[in-house]
Write a protein that holds these residues in place. Structure first.
Motif, short mmCIF file in Angstrom:
data_model
loop_
_atom_site.label_atom_id
_atom_site.label_comp_id
_atom_site.label_asym_id
_atom_site.label_seq_id
_atom_site.Cartn_x
_atom_site.Cartn_y
_atom_site.Cartn_z
N TYR A 126 0.81 -1.21 0.00
CA TYR A 126 0.00 0.00 0.00
C TYR A 126 0.85 1.27 0.00
CZ TYR A 126 -3.68 -3.26 1.19
OH TYR A 126 -4.55 -4.31 1.18
N TYR A 127 1.97 1.25 0.73
CA TYR A 127 2.76 2.47 0.90
C TYR A 127 4.12 2.42 0.21
CZ TYR A 127 -0.72 3.10 4.51
OH TYR A 127 -1.90 3.20 5.18
N GLY A 128 4.51 1.29 -0.34
CA GLY A 128 5.81 1.18 -1.00
C GLY A 128 6.94 0.99 0.01
N ASP A 129 8.14 1.33 -0.40
CA ASP A 129 9.31 1.19 0.46
C ASP A 129 9.50 2.44 1.31
OD1 ASP A 129 9.69 -1.20 -0.84
OD2 ASP A 129 11.13 -0.39 -2.27
N GLU A 130 9.82 2.23 2.59
CA GLU A 130 10.01 3.35 3.50
C GLU A 130 11.25 3.13 4.36
OE1 GLU A 130 5.51 4.81 4.53
OE2 GLU A 130 6.42 3.27 5.79
N TRP A 131 12.08 4.14 4.42
CA TRP A 131 13.20 4.16 5.35
C TRP A 131 12.83 5.07 6.51
CZ3 TRP A 131 17.50 1.24 5.22
CH2 TRP A 131 17.81 0.60 4.03
N SER A 132 13.18 4.67 7.70
CA SER A 132 12.97 5.55 8.85
C SER A 132 14.26 5.63 9.64
CB SER A 132 11.83 5.02 9.73
OG SER A 132 12.18 3.77 10.27
N GLY A 133 14.36 6.61 10.50
CA GLY A 133 15.56 6.80 11.30
C GLY A 133 16.05 8.22 11.15
N GLY A 134 17.31 8.42 11.47
CA GLY A 134 17.83 9.77 11.42
C GLY A 134 19.32 9.84 11.17
N VAL A 135 19.78 11.05 10.90
CA VAL A 135 21.20 11.36 10.78
C VAL A 135 21.47 12.57 11.66
CG1 VAL A 135 21.46 10.44 8.43
CG2 VAL A 135 20.83 12.83 8.75
N GLY A 136 22.67 12.62 12.19
CA GLY A 136 22.97 13.73 13.07
C GLY A 136 24.44 14.01 13.19
N ILE A 137 24.73 15.07 13.93
CA ILE A 137 26.11 15.49 14.16
C ILE A 137 26.23 15.90 15.63
CG2 ILE A 137 25.67 17.87 13.44
CD1 ILE A 137 28.51 17.77 12.17
N GLY A 138 27.34 15.52 16.22
CA GLY A 138 27.59 15.86 17.62
C GLY A 138 29.00 16.37 17.81
N LEU A 139 29.19 17.10 18.87
CA LEU A 139 30.51 17.61 19.22
C LEU A 139 30.72 17.30 20.70
CD1 LEU A 139 32.98 19.19 18.19
CD2 LEU A 139 31.87 21.26 19.03
N SER A 140 31.86 16.68 21.01
CA SER A 140 32.14 16.38 22.41
C SER A 140 33.49 16.96 22.80
CB SER A 140 32.10 14.87 22.67
OG SER A 140 33.15 14.22 21.99
N HIS A 141 33.60 17.26 24.08
CA HIS A 141 34.83 17.76 24.65
C HIS A 141 35.25 16.78 25.74
CE1 HIS A 141 37.90 20.66 25.69
NE2 HIS A 141 37.59 20.49 26.96
N VAL A 142 36.43 16.20 25.58
CA VAL A 142 36.95 15.22 26.52
C VAL A 142 37.82 15.96 27.54
CG1 VAL A 142 38.31 13.11 26.77
CG2 VAL A 142 36.93 13.46 24.72
N TRP A 143 37.39 15.94 28.81
CA TRP A 143 38.12 16.66 29.85
C TRP A 143 39.34 15.89 30.34
CZ3 TRP A 143 36.79 21.50 30.25
CH2 TRP A 143 35.50 21.88 29.89
N ASN A 144 39.17 14.58 30.48
CA ASN A 144 40.26 13.71 30.92
C ASN A 144 39.93 12.29 30.43
OD1 ASN A 144 38.58 12.40 32.92
ND2 ASN A 144 38.89 14.18 34.24
N PRO A 145 40.75 11.29 30.71
CA PRO A 145 40.47 9.95 30.17
C PRO A 145 39.11 9.38 30.57
CG PRO A 145 42.71 10.05 30.99
CD PRO A 145 42.05 11.33 31.40
#
Length: 194
Positions: free
Chosen positions: A37-56
């Motif tokens: 009825y609806y054909g092919d569908e992809w779901s989910g997401g894409v994203g970008i993050g930035l992290s700062h590592v203070w110590n190990p």
């Protein structure tokens, strides 16, 4: 006095000497469905993050994503009409990671943070159907924005000292799910150090 100055300077500079930043590009909750009825569908997401590592052991990460989910919507006019609709959302996550350094290329971690998602304008609360009673969809039935605490686990696999793969699973601390923001989410992505 000179010894105290050296001690204080050492304490202040030590975290910044270790500190590094990571760019995280990821896909989350990737899914595929096929329907006659609806054909092919992809779901989910894409994203970008930035992290700062203070110590190990400690780091902080912020990310934003674009996620798409699909839902069946029923509207009432002269009769019920059901159709498929895309729900696009842009969640923002901020979290603290506690890492467990190892001698291998794998670095597991625990994470805790906050997630904010603005409800898509076409998202509605689930309707309760009572036989024989007409139901109308009103603006008050629209879904609301969501803010929730979240916890999770993950691991980073270092391919080179500057490039790695990051895997994680997060769970919202809410008791209610929404069709545009599920309670449990998984992601995989590329982690670049600089």
């Amino acid at each position: 006095m000179r010894l105290r100055f050296i001690a204080v300077a050492s304490l202040l500079l030590a975290p910044s000497l270790f500190a590094e930043d990571h760019l995280h590009i990821f896909v989350s909750d990737l899914g595929y469905a096929s329907s006659k009825y609806y054909g092919d569908e992809w779901s989910g997401g894409v994203g970008i993050g930035l992290s700062h590592v203070w110590n190990p052991r400690w780091s902080i990460e912020g990310s934003i994503a674009m996620e798409r989910r699909h839902t069946d919507v029923t509207r009432f006019g002269l009769g019920p009409i059901t159709y498929r609709e895309n729900l696009d959302s842009f969640p923002i996550d901020v979290g603290v990671h506690f890492r467990f350094p190892t001698d291998s290329r794998w670095t597991p971690y625990l994470t805790a943070g906050v997630r904010y998602v603005e409800a898509p304008s076409n998202a509605f609360k689930p309707l309760v159907f009572i036989p024989g009673v007409p139901v109308l969809v009103s603006p008050r039935d629209q879904a609301s924005n969501r803010t929730s605490g979240e916890v999770g686990v993950g691991a980073t696999f270092r391919i080179t000292p500057k490039v790695g793969l990051q895997f994680d699973v997060k769970r919202l601390l809410r008791s209610d799910s929404a069709n545009f923001d599920p309670l449990t989410k998984g992601s995989v992505g590329l982690n670049l150090s600089f």
